[in-house]
Scaffold this motif. Structure first.
Motif, PDB file in Angstrom:
ATOM      1  N   THR A 126       0.834  -1.206   0.000  1.00  0.00           N
ATOM      2  CA  THR A 126       0.000   0.000   0.000  1.00  0.00           C
ATOM      3  C   THR A 126       0.869   1.257   0.000  1.00  0.00           C
ATOM      4  OG1 THR A 126      -1.781  -1.132   1.185  1.00  0.00           O
ATOM      5  CG2 THR A 126      -1.767   1.264   1.302  1.00  0.00           C
ATOM      6  N   HIS A 127       0.490   2.227  -0.815  1.00  0.00           N
ATOM      7  CA  HIS A 127       1.154   3.528  -0.837  1.00  0.00           C
ATOM      8  C   HIS A 127       0.455   4.403   0.210  1.00  0.00           C
ATOM      9  CE1 HIS A 127       3.766   6.405  -2.994  1.00  0.00           C
ATOM     10  NE2 HIS A 127       2.863   7.303  -2.643  1.00  0.00           N
ATOM     11  N   ILE A 128       1.207   4.970   1.134  1.00  0.00           N
ATOM     12  CA  ILE A 128       0.631   5.735   2.241  1.00  0.00           C
ATOM     13  C   ILE A 128       0.926   7.218   2.054  1.00  0.00           C
ATOM     14  CG2 ILE A 128       0.688   6.130   4.744  1.00  0.00           C
ATOM     15  CD1 ILE A 128       1.527   3.185   5.061  1.00  0.00           C
ATOM     16  N   ILE A 129      -0.116   8.034   2.226  1.00  0.00           N
ATOM     17  CA  ILE A 129       0.056   9.490   2.243  1.00  0.00           C
ATOM     18  C   ILE A 129      -0.401   9.963   3.618  1.00  0.00           C
ATOM     19  CG2 ILE A 129      -0.398  11.679   1.086  1.00  0.00           C
ATOM     20  CD1 ILE A 129      -1.361  10.033  -1.344  1.00  0.00           C
ATOM     21  N   LEU A 130       0.536  10.517   4.378  1.00  0.00           N
ATOM     22  CA  LEU A 130       0.296  10.895   5.764  1.00  0.00           C
ATOM     23  C   LEU A 130       0.640  12.366   5.945  1.00  0.00           C
ATOM     24  CD1 LEU A 130       1.340   8.826   8.869  1.00  0.00           C
ATOM     25  CD2 LEU A 130       1.997  11.216   8.748  1.00  0.00           C
TER      26      LEU A 130
ATOM     27  N   PHE B 266       8.690   9.466  16.202  1.00  0.00           N
ATOM     28  CA  PHE B 266       7.770   8.611  15.451  1.00  0.00           C
ATOM     29  C   PHE B 266       7.937   8.839  13.947  1.00  0.00           C
ATOM     30  CE2 PHE B 266       3.663   8.373  13.224  1.00  0.00           C
ATOM     31  CZ  PHE B 266       3.397   7.012  13.357  1.00  0.00           C
ATOM     32  N   ILE B 267       7.993  10.101  13.543  1.00  0.00           N
ATOM     33  CA  ILE B 267       8.161  10.432  12.122  1.00  0.00           C
ATOM     34  C   ILE B 267       9.510   9.928  11.614  1.00  0.00           C
ATOM     35  CG2 ILE B 267       8.354  12.323  10.458  1.00  0.00           C
ATOM     36  CD1 ILE B 267       5.485  11.748  11.426  1.00  0.00           C
ATOM     37  N   GLU B 268      10.550  10.072  12.424  1.00  0.00           N
ATOM     38  CA  GLU B 268      11.879   9.606  12.005  1.00  0.00           C
ATOM     39  C   GLU B 268      11.903   8.101  11.755  1.00  0.00           C
ATOM     40  OE1 GLU B 268      14.358  11.150  15.101  1.00  0.00           O
ATOM     41  OE2 GLU B 268      14.631  13.086  14.088  1.00  0.00           O
ATOM     42  N   GLN B 269      11.090   7.347  12.503  1.00  0.00           N
ATOM     43  CA  GLN B 269      10.966   5.907  12.277  1.00  0.00           C
ATOM     44  C   GLN B 269      10.448   5.584  10.869  1.00  0.00           C
ATOM     45  OE1 GLN B 269       8.469   4.546  15.689  1.00  0.00           O
ATOM     46  NE2 GLN B 269       9.837   2.781  15.666  1.00  0.00           N
ATOM     47  N   LEU B 270       9.643   6.489  10.323  1.00  0.00           N
ATOM     48  CA  LEU B 270       9.002   6.238   9.028  1.00  0.00           C
ATOM     49  C   LEU B 270       9.874   6.627   7.838  1.00  0.00           C
ATOM     50  CD1 LEU B 270       5.439   7.637   9.865  1.00  0.00           C
ATOM     51  CD2 LEU B 270       6.195   5.260   9.939  1.00  0.00           C
ATOM     52  N   LEU B 271      10.920   7.395   8.082  1.00  0.00           N
ATOM     53  CA  LEU B 271      11.705   7.966   6.983  1.00  0.00           C
ATOM     54  C   LEU B 271      12.363   6.931   6.063  1.00  0.00           C
ATOM     55  CD1 LEU B 271      13.261  11.144   8.642  1.00  0.00           C
ATOM     56  CD2 LEU B 271      11.191  10.926   7.238  1.00  0.00           C
TER      57      LEU B 271
ATOM     58  N   ILE C 141       4.015  16.623   4.940  1.00  0.00           N
ATOM     59  CA  ILE C 141       3.350  15.638   4.091  1.00  0.00           C
ATOM     60  C   ILE C 141       4.376  14.570   3.746  1.00  0.00           C
ATOM     61  CG2 ILE C 141       2.136  15.228   1.921  1.00  0.00           C
ATOM     62  CD1 ILE C 141       1.526  18.288   1.917  1.00  0.00           C
ATOM     63  N   LEU C 142       4.027  13.316   4.029  1.00  0.00           N
ATOM     64  CA  LEU C 142       4.918  12.197   3.731  1.00  0.00           C
ATOM     65  C   LEU C 142       4.215  11.197   2.819  1.00  0.00           C
ATOM     66  CD1 LEU C 142       6.316  11.333   7.299  1.00  0.00           C
ATOM     67  CD2 LEU C 142       7.511  12.588   5.510  1.00  0.00           C
ATOM     68  N   GLU C 143       4.935  10.775   1.778  1.00  0.00           N
ATOM     69  CA  GLU C 143       4.504   9.609   1.009  1.00  0.00           C
ATOM     70  C   GLU C 143       5.414   8.451   1.394  1.00  0.00           C
ATOM     71  OE1 GLU C 143       3.762   9.749  -3.245  1.00  0.00           O
ATOM     72  OE2 GLU C 143       3.837  11.940  -3.124  1.00  0.00           O
ATOM     73  N   LEU C 144       4.801   7.341   1.768  1.00  0.00           N
ATOM     74  CA  LEU C 144       5.546   6.173   2.224  1.00  0.00           C
ATOM     75  C   LEU C 144       5.269   4.989   1.317  1.00  0.00           C
ATOM     76  CD1 LEU C 144       4.638   6.445   6.028  1.00  0.00           C
ATOM     77  CD2 LEU C 144       6.632   7.439   4.880  1.00  0.00           C
ATOM     78  N   SER C 145       6.336   4.258   0.971  1.00  0.00           N
ATOM     79  CA  SER C 145       6.183   3.083   0.111  1.00  0.00           C
ATOM     80  C   SER C 145       7.328   2.126   0.373  1.00  0.00           C
ATOM     81  CB  SER C 145       6.167   3.505  -1.359  1.00  0.00           C
ATOM     82  OG  SER C 145       6.161   2.377  -2.199  1.00  0.00           O
ATOM     83  N   ASN C 146       7.081   0.835   0.206  1.00  0.00           N
ATOM     84  CA  ASN C 146       8.170  -0.137   0.299  1.00  0.00           C
ATOM     85  C   ASN C 146       8.759  -0.443  -1.065  1.00  0.00           C
ATOM     86  OD1 ASN C 146       6.356  -1.832  -0.956  1.00  0.00           O
ATOM     87  ND2 ASN C 146       6.412  -3.435   0.602  1.00  0.00           N
TER      88      ASN C 146
END
Length: 210
Positions: A165-169, A180-185, A203-208
């Motif tokens: 899943t592509h996450i937009i947070l 917490f945010i640094e964990q997601l980077l 605004i963060l876009e997260l993807s594997n």
């Protein structure tokens, strides 16, 4: 909380507008303080307000339609659900959800008011996710405000990342949430800082799938 009276608001942003039923702020305050007299642990109903991070997410979806075009989109802890309403203009389907029934009732009224046929309101608690959820895109705004939730919230995001899943947070820049945010980077594929209503929002876009 007793059922709150709603007011119709016209949300005008750069390039788009939408009308939204929003709980009357004075009625929210009066109901909250009345209930707090009976039970001091009652949390404030945060879902009743349109927060800067939700506006930032909605703006981002409007300017980056390719992220959601013909995708199956899930918004968790959606509150009033404004990002979902705008996402519906591009997405194949949108599931707009919150863990409070009155929030879901209000978002369903907004879905009907905007005559959206590809959006459903759903009662979902991200502490107890239904196993069948497999969205292409996950939307979340201003969800990392309680440090007690950070550990579980991280696991929720990891769960969705692992399924592709592509996450937009979007999140206000709170000092307590920085770790917490640094964990997601490590999963961050795009990052932007914006100012909405005098609030700095990340605004963060997260993807594997880097």
């Amino acid at each position: 909380m007793t059922k709150l009276p709603l007011q119709l608001q016209q949300i005008n942003r750069e390039g788009y507008s939408v009308s939204l039923w929003v709980p009357d702020a004075a009625a929210v305050q009066a109901s909250y303080y009345h209930q707090k007299e009976q039970d001091n642990t009652i949390p404030f109903p945060h879902w009743t307000r349109l927060w800067p991070a939700a506006l930032a997410l909605t703006d981002y979806l409007h300017t980056h339609p390719e992220l959601i075009r013909q995708k199956n989109v899930l918004e968790l802890a959606a509150g009033l659900g404004l990002p979902s309403l705008i996402a519906a203009r591009q997405a194949a389907t949108v599931c707009c959800s919150d863990y409070l029934q009155e929030a879901v009732d209000t978002m369903e009224q907004n879905i009907r008011h905007n005559q959206l046929t590809n959006v459903t309101g759903s009662l979902i608690n991200w502490h107890h996710l239904p196993p069948q959820l497999q969205p292409d895109v996950l939307l979340m705004s201003d969800i990392n405000y309680n440090p007690e939730d950070f550990s579980h919230l991280y696991q929720v995001l990891l769960h969705f990342l692992q399924m592709g899943t592509h996450i937009i947070l979007t999140t206000p820049q709170r000092l307590m949430a920085k770790p917490f945010i640094e964990q997601l980077l490590p999963w961050c594929v795009a990052q932007q800082e914006v100012n909405v209503q005098d609030t700095q929002v990340t605004i963060l876009e997260l993807s594997n799938q880097h």
